[in-house]
Design an enzyme around this catalytic site. Structure first.
Site, PDB file in Angstrom:
ATOM      1  N   SER A  93       0.857  -1.182   0.000  1.00 55.50           N
ATOM      2  CA  SER A  93       0.000   0.000   0.000  1.00 55.50           C
ATOM      3  C   SER A  93       0.890   1.227   0.000  1.00 55.50           C
ATOM      4  O   SER A  93       1.881   1.291   0.732  1.00 55.50           O
ATOM      5  CB  SER A  93      -0.892  -0.006   1.249  1.00 55.50           C
ATOM      6  OG  SER A  93      -1.780   1.086   1.222  1.00 55.50           O
ATOM      7  N   HIS A  97       2.475  12.152  -1.061  1.00 56.57           N
ATOM      8  CA  HIS A  97       2.032  13.537  -0.898  1.00 56.57           C
ATOM      9  C   HIS A  97       3.132  14.467  -1.419  1.00 56.57           C
ATOM     10  O   HIS A  97       4.131  14.693  -0.729  1.00 56.57           O
ATOM     11  CB  HIS A  97       1.742  13.842   0.579  1.00 56.57           C
ATOM     12  CG  HIS A  97       0.526  13.147   1.108  1.00 56.57           C
ATOM     13  ND1 HIS A  97      -0.752  13.494   0.727  1.00 56.57           N
ATOM     14  CD2 HIS A  97       0.387  12.118   1.988  1.00 56.57           C
ATOM     15  CE1 HIS A  97      -1.630  12.722   1.359  1.00 56.57           C
ATOM     16  NE2 HIS A  97      -0.968  11.877   2.127  1.00 56.57           N
ATOM     17  N   HIS A 107      -2.574   7.279  -4.510  1.00 55.79           N
ATOM     18  CA  HIS A 107      -2.660   6.114  -3.620  1.00 55.79           C
ATOM     19  C   HIS A 107      -2.742   4.863  -4.488  1.00 55.79           C
ATOM     20  O   HIS A 107      -3.386   4.861  -5.540  1.00 55.79           O
ATOM     21  CB  HIS A 107      -3.921   6.234  -2.751  1.00 55.79           C
ATOM     22  CG  HIS A 107      -4.429   4.916  -2.242  1.00 55.79           C
ATOM     23  ND1 HIS A 107      -5.477   4.245  -2.845  1.00 55.79           N
ATOM     24  CD2 HIS A 107      -4.042   4.154  -1.190  1.00 55.79           C
ATOM     25  CE1 HIS A 107      -5.704   3.119  -2.186  1.00 55.79           C
ATOM     26  NE2 HIS A 107      -4.850   3.031  -1.190  1.00 55.79           N
ATOM     27  N   VAL A 110      -2.346  -3.096  -3.598  1.00 56.46           N
ATOM     28  CA  VAL A 110      -2.642  -4.429  -4.135  1.00 56.46           C
ATOM     29  C   VAL A 110      -2.533  -5.408  -2.974  1.00 56.46           C
ATOM     30  O   VAL A 110      -1.608  -5.315  -2.164  1.00 56.46           O
ATOM     31  CB  VAL A 110      -1.693  -4.832  -5.287  1.00 56.46           C
ATOM     32  CG1 VAL A 110      -2.110  -4.161  -6.591  1.00 56.46           C
ATOM     33  CG2 VAL A 110      -0.238  -4.496  -4.981  1.00 56.46           C
ATOM     34  N   HIS A 175     -20.361  12.514   3.277  1.00 55.29           N
ATOM     35  CA  HIS A 175     -20.690  13.681   4.091  1.00 55.29           C
ATOM     36  C   HIS A 175     -20.344  14.996   3.390  1.00 55.29           C
ATOM     37  O   HIS A 175     -20.764  16.058   3.829  1.00 55.29           O
ATOM     38  CB  HIS A 175     -19.980  13.601   5.449  1.00 55.29           C
ATOM     39  CG  HIS A 175     -18.485  13.643   5.372  1.00 55.29           C
ATOM     40  ND1 HIS A 175     -17.739  12.622   4.849  1.00 55.29           N
ATOM     41  CD2 HIS A 175     -17.605  14.606   5.742  1.00 55.29           C
ATOM     42  CE1 HIS A 175     -16.448  12.937   4.915  1.00 55.29           C
ATOM     43  NE2 HIS A 175     -16.336  14.131   5.446  1.00 55.29           N
TER      44      HIS A 175
END
Length: 302
Positions: A93, A97, A107, A110, A175
């Protein structure tokens, strides 16, 4: 279909090595700090984090291979019949940034998950990659999606549209009623006969998708306005990872290494109450695109 966990493990380690090497070459200044760790309940991994680079403010590439005696709630919600089985999970993973607001955050993940062992083993793959620009360049978005499309095209014409839509739906901040970025590929619970080969194709195409965008944007001049907007947009990244991301939840519920799980969070971030971009600005353009996921390739992407 039964897969050999050792073969998958070895490929994941080689992928981690290849990506960390290429990112160090691109950055040219900083190198990854490597932290090997073990998990009391079983397994371990290696976190690699690059900080304060010329290009990347922070970049992390994690490998983990963990196991346990009973699946955590986040993994058994859709598979109650597997509760109580021994399990193992492994994956790579990463989150990058960049310092320059014109270079997008990205991002990739696998992973392989197996419940049970031997002849009774049930295994499945998941993964994908997505792009989170602060300033939208349509040629970058088209390139990103073209590489994603071509990576999975050998496995069927329906794969890219399906995984692209899955990505748009997964990285949706309910949200905020907006997408986290411009998407890419996402899939989970995937156990087709070609699942490992497809997962390899996704992992090995990632830098082909990302590196040319970095090269195109890395020297773009920016000022305080762009930097402030970048830090504001990073807030959405934090909100998604802490509120909606299933991987974060699984890691914390299964007793994973907190520093590695939260490595995805940006080093600097800001929130601003009631922020709204000025109409007609590049910042407003981004908000418009995030409010409604788009098709970036002509037709069905073929």
């Amino acid at each position: 279909m039964h897969h050999d966990p050792k073969e998958i493990h070895d490929w994941l380690r080689s992928l981690q090595d290849a990506i960390t090497h290429e990112v160090e070459q691109i950055d040219g200044r900083a190198q990854f700090r490597r932290d090997a760790w073990t998990r009391e309940a079983g397994g371990g991994g290696e976190s690699r984090v690059l900080q304060d680079g010329a290009i990347f403010e922070q970049a992390g590439v994690n490998f983990s291979h963990v196991s346990g005696d009973s699946l955590p709630p986040s993994a058994t919600a859709h598979r109650p019949h597997l509760a109580g089985r021994h399990w193992q999970a492994m994956g790579v993973s990463l989150v990058f940034h960049p310092r320059n607001p014109y270079v997008p955050t990205t991002h990739m993940n696998v992973r392989y998950f197996q419940a049970g062992s031997g002849e009774d083993a049930v295994g499945w793959f998941g993964g994908g990659y997505d792009l989170t620009p602060c300033y939208l360049f349509e040629e970058d978005a088209r390139h990103w999606h073209r590489v994603a499309h071509d990576a999975v095209a050998p496995f069927g014409n329906s794969i890219y549209p399906r995984f692209k839509r899955w990505c748009d739906e997964y990285f949706w901040l309910k949200h905020r009623s907006e997408a986290r970025g411009i998407g890419g590929l996402f899939y989970d619970d995937y156990s087709e006969p070609h699942a490992f080969e497809l997962t390899r194709a996704v992992g090995e195409s990632f830098m082909r998708a990302y590196a040319p965008i970095v090269a195109r944007r890395r020297d773009t001049p920016f000022g305080e306005r762009e930097r402030e907007f970048q830090l504001y947009r990073r807030g959405r990244y934090v909100e998604f990872n802490l509120v909606w991301d299933r991987g974060t939840l699984f890691g914390l519920q299964s007793g994973g290494r907190t520093e590695s799980i939260l490595m995805s969070l940006p080093p600097l971030v800001r929130w601003e109450y009631g922020y709204a971009p000025e109409p007609g600005t590049p910042e407003a353009k981004l908000h418009e695109v995030l409010a409604r996921p788009r098709e970036w390739l002509d037709g069905d992407g073929a």
